[in-house]
Write a protein that holds these residues in place. Sequence first.
Motif, PDB file in Angstrom:
ATOM      1  N   UNK A  27       0.944  -1.353   0.107  1.00  0.00           N
ATOM      2  CA  UNK A  27       0.279   0.526  -0.331  1.00  0.00           C
ATOM      3  C   UNK A  27       0.818   1.453  -0.508  1.00  0.00           C
ATOM      4  N   UNK A  28       0.207   2.002   0.020  1.00  0.00           N
ATOM      5  CA  UNK A  28       1.218   4.023  -0.539  1.00  0.00           C
ATOM      6  C   UNK A  28       1.131   4.272   1.041  1.00  0.00           C
ATOM      7  N   UNK A  55       5.795  12.718   0.624  1.00  0.00           N
ATOM      8  CA  UNK A  55       5.698  11.033   0.549  1.00  0.00           C
ATOM      9  C   UNK A  55       4.075  10.665   0.331  1.00  0.00           C
ATOM     10  N   UNK A  56       2.717  11.070   0.436  1.00  0.00           N
ATOM     11  CA  UNK A  56       1.968  10.010   0.003  1.00  0.00           C
ATOM     12  C   UNK A  56       1.595   9.352  -0.984  1.00  0.00           C
ATOM     13  N   UNK A  57       2.382   9.363  -2.172  1.00  0.00           N
ATOM     14  CA  UNK A  57       2.289   8.583  -2.956  1.00  0.00           C
ATOM     15  C   UNK A  57       3.050   7.041  -2.806  1.00  0.00           C
ATOM     16  N   UNK A  58       3.969   7.141  -2.053  1.00  0.00           N
ATOM     17  CA  UNK A  58       5.426   6.426  -1.675  1.00  0.00           C
ATOM     18  C   UNK A  58       4.939   5.324  -1.695  1.00  0.00           C
ATOM     19  N   UNK A  59       5.338   4.433  -1.323  1.00  0.00           N
ATOM     20  CA  UNK A  59       5.763   2.996  -1.058  1.00  0.00           C
ATOM     21  C   UNK A  59       6.828   2.695  -0.080  1.00  0.00           C
ATOM     22  N   UNK A  60       6.497   1.880   1.118  1.00  0.00           N
ATOM     23  CA  UNK A  60       7.505   2.332   2.935  1.00  0.00           C
ATOM     24  C   UNK A  60       9.190   1.406   1.534  1.00  0.00           C
ATOM     25  N   UNK A  61       8.638   0.912   1.205  1.00  0.00           N
ATOM     26  CA  UNK A  61      10.159   0.510   0.487  1.00  0.00           C
ATOM     27  C   UNK A  61      11.101   1.155  -0.014  1.00  0.00           C
ATOM     28  N   UNK A  62      10.764   2.648  -0.396  1.00  0.00           N
ATOM     29  CA  UNK A  62      10.800   3.893  -0.942  1.00  0.00           C
ATOM     30  C   UNK A  62      11.730   4.851   0.103  1.00  0.00           C
ATOM     31  N   UNK A  63      11.289   4.378   1.095  1.00  0.00           N
ATOM     32  CA  UNK A  63      11.765   5.570   1.986  1.00  0.00           C
ATOM     33  C   UNK A  63      12.676   4.962   3.206  1.00  0.00           C
ATOM     34  N   UNK A  64      13.163   6.010   3.955  1.00  0.00           N
ATOM     35  CA  UNK A  64      14.801   5.278   4.775  1.00  0.00           C
ATOM     36  C   UNK A  64      13.500   4.330   6.181  1.00  0.00           C
ATOM     37  N   UNK A  65      14.604   4.051   6.738  1.00  0.00           N
ATOM     38  CA  UNK A  65      13.676   3.790   8.167  1.00  0.00           C
ATOM     39  C   UNK A  65      13.223   4.816   9.267  1.00  0.00           C
ATOM     40  N   UNK A 110     -12.443  12.304   3.444  1.00  0.00           N
ATOM     41  CA  UNK A 110     -12.481  12.545   4.588  1.00  0.00           C
ATOM     42  C   UNK A 110     -11.377  11.834   5.026  1.00  0.00           C
ATOM     43  N   UNK A 111     -10.874  10.551   4.927  1.00  0.00           N
ATOM     44  CA  UNK A 111      -9.722   9.707   5.312  1.00  0.00           C
ATOM     45  C   UNK A 111      -8.590  10.347   4.742  1.00  0.00           C
ATOM     46  N   UNK A 112      -8.309  10.760   3.298  1.00  0.00           N
ATOM     47  CA  UNK A 112      -7.512  11.129   2.523  1.00  0.00           C
ATOM     48  C   UNK A 112      -6.716  12.333   3.757  1.00  0.00           C
ATOM     49  N   UNK A 113      -7.853  13.348   3.510  1.00  0.00           N
ATOM     50  CA  UNK A 113      -7.488  15.266   4.559  1.00  0.00           C
ATOM     51  C   UNK A 113      -7.059  15.005   5.240  1.00  0.00           C
ATOM     52  N   UNK A 114      -7.955  13.423   6.468  1.00  0.00           N
ATOM     53  CA  UNK A 114      -6.495  13.438   7.174  1.00  0.00           C
ATOM     54  C   UNK A 114      -5.219  13.326   7.355  1.00  0.00           C
ATOM     55  N   UNK A 115      -5.316  12.064   6.518  1.00  0.00           N
ATOM     56  CA  UNK A 115      -3.445  11.446   5.887  1.00  0.00           C
ATOM     57  C   UNK A 115      -3.069  12.779   5.642  1.00  0.00           C
ATOM     58  N   UNK A 116      -3.466  13.820   5.142  1.00  0.00           N
ATOM     59  CA  UNK A 116      -2.764  14.589   4.176  1.00  0.00           C
ATOM     60  C   UNK A 116      -2.407  16.105   5.519  1.00  0.00           C
ATOM     61  N   UNK A 117      -2.886  15.912   6.667  1.00  0.00           N
ATOM     62  CA  UNK A 117      -2.576  16.583   7.614  1.00  0.00           C
ATOM     63  C   UNK A 117      -1.949  15.985   8.231  1.00  0.00           C
ATOM     64  N   UNK A 118      -2.068  14.805   9.348  1.00  0.00           N
ATOM     65  CA  UNK A 118      -0.805  14.224  10.113  1.00  0.00           C
ATOM     66  C   UNK A 118       0.816  13.728   9.297  1.00  0.00           C
ATOM     67  N   UNK A 119       0.211  13.937   7.727  1.00  0.00           N
ATOM     68  CA  UNK A 119       1.690  13.674   6.782  1.00  0.00           C
ATOM     69  C   UNK A 119       2.226  14.825   7.251  1.00  0.00           C
ATOM     70  N   UNK A 120       2.037  16.123   7.217  1.00  0.00           N
ATOM     71  CA  UNK A 120       2.557  17.447   6.984  1.00  0.00           C
ATOM     72  C   UNK A 120       3.381  17.409   8.480  1.00  0.00           C
ATOM     73  N   UNK A 121       1.980  17.260   9.747  1.00  0.00           N
ATOM     74  CA  UNK A 121       2.903  17.014  10.633  1.00  0.00           C
ATOM     75  C   UNK A 121       3.840  16.308  11.062  1.00  0.00           C
ATOM     76  N   UNK A 122       4.208  15.218  11.040  1.00  0.00           N
ATOM     77  CA  UNK A 122       5.283  14.291  10.654  1.00  0.00           C
ATOM     78  C   UNK A 122       6.755  15.386   9.548  1.00  0.00           C
ATOM     79  N   UNK A 123       6.353  15.516   8.835  1.00  0.00           N
ATOM     80  CA  UNK A 123       7.302  16.044   7.711  1.00  0.00           C
ATOM     81  C   UNK A 123       7.417  15.163   6.644  1.00  0.00           C
ATOM     82  N   UNK A 124       6.184  14.654   6.627  1.00  0.00           N
ATOM     83  CA  UNK A 124       5.984  14.033   4.791  1.00  0.00           C
ATOM     84  C   UNK A 124       5.074  14.311   4.486  1.00  0.00           C
TER      85      UNK A 124
END
Length: 253
Positions: free
Chosen positions: A106-107, A143-153, A126-140
């Motif tokens: 999953x992305x 990266x919403x369309x990325x897959x886990x393997x494309x990210x650092x630990x 609604x869920x997407x709006x929340x996802x983008x909000x919390x991603x902003x809080x953690x500085x990402x």
Amino acid sequence: MNPSSPNPEAASSPVVRLHDVHKSFGSLKVLQGVGFDVDRGQVTAIIGRSGSGKSTALRCIDRLERIDSGEIVVCGHRVDAPGIDLKALRLDVGIVFQSYNLFPHLTIEQNITLAPRSAKGLSRSEARSIALDVLAKVGLSDKASYYPEQLSGGQQQRVAIARSLAMQPKVMLFDEVTSALDPELTGEVLRVIEDLAAGGMTMVMVTHEMAFARKVADQIVFMHKGKVWERGGPEILSEPQTAELRQFVASDL
């Protein structure tokens, strides 16, 4: 009243309360009368050597482990009650582990929106709006369309935090969330937790990061041999009252 139901009077009570909690695995006594309170907006760091019962205590708060005796109340839920509504409890409590546990197929956005849609019945938008909000809080945010393997630990751990935040919990639990990361990546995760603390999030974290505990925690709980050995503000790390905490602090220097 159902003993596991939230108590409307709990607003003035500790958000988390453990009283005389015992837990054994077979003949191994892991928790032996553990007790402490966490007030609203307070950050509590649980420290101690490996095998002292820290992570077990944390897992009992979210009913991932059942206690043998004692009492745990979280956000008004009587966690040790036979009739506990686990879904209601876990809507109030978010937990982040050492392992990220992201779904690789999953992305990042899909990882975060899965629980709000399935557990809360939110619409995709609604869920997407929340996802983008919390991603902003953690500085990402990017990266919403990325897959886990494309990210650092470190980035994956920040996504795991964002995933918990998306459920809008009242309490966040962190179990050694930086122990698998190198120092640079550890720093970026700790900055996110520090920002949450500054924002008033109630948190309980098991950590070996003593400098971070001194800086961010309002309360330090030192566990030793399955018991709370010392408890107080960060000053207990500078002025330990027991030989066990003195030795523990010295081993970290």
